[in-house]
Design an enzyme around this catalytic site. Structure first.
Site, PDB file in Angstrom:
ATOM      1  CG  HIS A   1     -38.029  -0.585 -13.823  1.00  0.00           C
ATOM      2  ND1 HIS A   1     -37.025  -0.298 -14.717  1.00  0.00           N
ATOM      3  CD2 HIS A   1     -37.543  -0.168 -12.623  1.00  0.00           C
ATOM      4  CE1 HIS A   1     -35.996   0.259 -14.096  1.00  0.00           C
ATOM      5  NE2 HIS A   1     -36.289   0.350 -12.816  1.00  0.00           N
TER       6      HIS A   1
ATOM      7  CD  GLU B   1     -39.053   2.155  -8.829  1.00  0.00           C
ATOM      8  OE1 GLU B   1     -39.880   2.806  -9.501  1.00  0.00           O
ATOM      9  OE2 GLU B   1     -37.835   2.187  -9.049  1.00  0.00           O
TER      10      GLU B   1
ATOM     11  CG  HIS C   1     -40.401   7.107  -9.147  1.00  0.00           C
ATOM     12  ND1 HIS C   1     -39.838   8.125  -9.879  1.00  0.00           N
ATOM     13  CD2 HIS C   1     -39.463   6.114  -9.105  1.00  0.00           C
ATOM     14  CE1 HIS C   1     -38.624   7.772 -10.268  1.00  0.00           C
ATOM     15  NE2 HIS C   1     -38.373   6.562  -9.811  1.00  0.00           N
TER      16      HIS C   1
END
Length: 254
Positions: A64, A111, A115
């Site tokens: 994830h 992502e 992040h």
């Protein structure tokens, strides 16, 4: 354009990797969370069952994300297909999108920009290629499916498992501080959804700064209103580890 040192052209993108390293607002975090998701459980987390898809070659746990635990986010380093072209086949296998409305590259791009770019102040993560390489390496190291099978914890529609037994089986690779997450299905059962593994900057399991402060590890604390519906599996309630069904991903148990 990525440079040999892991930075990027200031003229194109407005900031450099070295600037991230010097900016305390981006680099004051101590822990990251590496999160693996179970596709069968992920589909149970969606309000709209038509959104879910599980690619035919996906048979087990998928990535994830890898998330620095911070309330700030860089979002200042875009991702291009050429940045991770050499990893594409492996990423498609280990980090696929499970939503019909989102391509795998879109997932990776989100992502990274949310992040990965924030994690880039750490030398080993300071480019898109390095970030995704680290994530794939962590996935290979955390072969939780093998541990579960050794403990006779296998997907089933009818067999519930005790949360403590699941955690005990996973300890050898995820440590004692990992969070086992569930979602509720239509029958009100706790369905296993994710495993969140706290890591230090050096990628050692067991980062304790969040645990000591009593905070939950999260994907985008304070940043994203569309946060995951997952919650820590209640310790006194059995969980269900539902199978992967490629034809009926939302209803693997009928």
């Amino acid at each position: 354009m990525a440079t040999a040192g892991g930075g990027w052209e200031e003229e194109q993108h407005g900031c450099r990797g070295s600037r991230l390293q010097a900016d305390e607002s981006f680099c004051s975090w101590e822990c990251l969370v590496f999160t693996l998701q179970w596709p069968g459980g992920f589909c149970q987390s969606l309000n709209n069952e038509s959104l879910c898809r599980i690619p035919e070659d996906v048979k087990g746990w998928t990535i994830h994300g890898l998330w620095p635990q911070t309330r700030t986010s860089c979002r200042c380093w875009p991702l291009f297909p050429s940045d991770i072209q050499e990893l594409q086949d492996e990423l498609e296998d280990q980090w696929p999108s499970l939503l019909k409305t989102r391509t795998s590259f879109t997932f990776w791009k989100e992502e990274w920009e949310k992040h990965g770019s924030t994690a880039a102040c750490v030398e080993g993560l300071n480019s898109p290629l390095r970030y995704f390489q680290v994530c794939l390496k962590l996935r290979a190291q955390m072969d939780i499916q093998r541990l579960l099978e050794a403990a006779s914890i296998t997907p089933s529609c009818d067999q519930p498992y005790q949360v403590e037994d699941v955690k005990k089986a996973l300890v050898p690779v995820v440590g004692h501080l990992a969070e086992v997450q569930c979602v509720k299905d239509e029958q009100g059962r706790q369905v296993w959804f994710q495993v969140k593994v706290p890591l230090s900057r050096s990628l050692i399991t067991g980062c304790t700064s969040h645990a000591e402060e009593g905070r939950r590890f999260s994907e985008t604390p304070g940043l994203d209103s569309s946060a995951s519906p997952g919650h820590p599996c209640p310790p006194d309630t059995p969980l269900y580890f539902v199978p992967i069904d490629h034809q009926r991903p939302y209803r693997p148990c009928g």
